[in-house]
Design a protein around this motif. Structure first.
Motif, PDB file in Angstrom:
ATOM      1  N   GLY A 125       0.800  -1.216   0.000  1.00 33.70           N
ATOM      2  CA  GLY A 125       0.000   0.000   0.000  1.00 33.70           C
ATOM      3  C   GLY A 125       0.832   1.264   0.000  1.00 33.70           C
ATOM      4  N   LYS A 126       2.135   1.119  -0.198  1.00 31.42           N
ATOM      5  CA  LYS A 126       3.018   2.283  -0.141  1.00 31.42           C
ATOM      6  C   LYS A 126       3.501   2.734  -1.514  1.00 31.42           C
ATOM      7  N   ILE A 127       3.016   2.079  -2.575  1.00 34.53           N
ATOM      8  CA  ILE A 127       3.438   2.457  -3.918  1.00 34.53           C
ATOM      9  C   ILE A 127       2.288   3.159  -4.615  1.00 34.53           C
ATOM     10  N   ASP A 128       2.564   4.349  -5.123  1.00 36.16           N
ATOM     11  CA  ASP A 128       1.557   5.075  -5.897  1.00 36.16           C
ATOM     12  C   ASP A 128       2.196   5.542  -7.204  1.00 36.16           C
ATOM     13  N   ALA A 129       1.448   6.262  -7.997  1.00 37.76           N
ATOM     14  CA  ALA A 129       1.919   6.680  -9.321  1.00 37.76           C
ATOM     15  C   ALA A 129       3.187   7.528  -9.247  1.00 37.76           C
ATOM     16  N   ASP A 130       3.443   8.172  -8.123  1.00 41.12           N
ATOM     17  CA  ASP A 130       4.603   9.060  -7.990  1.00 41.12           C
ATOM     18  C   ASP A 130       5.794   8.408  -7.296  1.00 41.12           C
ATOM     19  N   THR A 131       5.682   7.146  -6.934  1.00 38.03           N
ATOM     20  CA  THR A 131       6.767   6.453  -6.242  1.00 38.03           C
ATOM     21  C   THR A 131       7.986   6.336  -7.150  1.00 38.03           C
ATOM     22  N   GLU A 146      -4.456   1.762  -7.857  1.00 29.59           N
ATOM     23  CA  GLU A 146      -5.907   1.616  -8.029  1.00 29.59           C
ATOM     24  C   GLU A 146      -6.389   0.269  -7.490  1.00 29.59           C
ATOM     25  N   HIS A 147      -5.638  -0.787  -7.742  1.00 30.38           N
ATOM     26  CA  HIS A 147      -6.027  -2.112  -7.240  1.00 30.38           C
ATOM     27  C   HIS A 147      -5.976  -2.157  -5.715  1.00 30.38           C
ATOM     28  N   VAL A 148      -4.957  -1.539  -5.145  1.00 30.95           N
ATOM     29  CA  VAL A 148      -4.848  -1.494  -3.685  1.00 30.95           C
ATOM     30  C   VAL A 148      -6.026  -0.714  -3.090  1.00 30.95           C
ATOM     31  N   ALA A 149      -6.400   0.387  -3.719  1.00 30.00           N
ATOM     32  CA  ALA A 149      -7.545   1.169  -3.232  1.00 30.00           C
ATOM     33  C   ALA A 149      -8.820   0.328  -3.281  1.00 30.00           C
TER      34      ALA A 149
END
Length: 73
Positions: free
Chosen positions: A14-20, A42-45
């Motif tokens: 849950g710590k990876i997003d589009a800006d990671t 998105e999948h994590v959300a």
């Protein structure tokens, strides 16, 4: 390998997003290339919406894997 794969190379933490960003040479830079980081976020959300309040995503991923009959006594 038991912790790396169920956690999708870190995606299900849950710590990876589009800006990671990842350090140079980190294999995750190629694993999460292109649009993959946004897709993972998105999948994590969506998983968090489906899980009960307060559920820990990494713990849930590991419990899912360990619930497989192969890992039961």
């Amino acid at each position: 390998m038991l912790a790396r794969v169920p956690l999708d190379e870190g995606g299900l933490t849950g710590k990876i997003d589009a800006d990671t960003t990842f350090p140079p040479g980190d294999f995750r830079e190629s694993y999460f290339s292109g649009d993959r980081k946004r897709q993972v976020a998105e999948h994590v959300a969506a998983l968090r919406r489906d899980l009960s309040d307060g559920a820990d995503l990494p713990e849930t991923a590991l419990r899912f894997c360990l619930s497989h009959p192969r890992f039961r006594p």
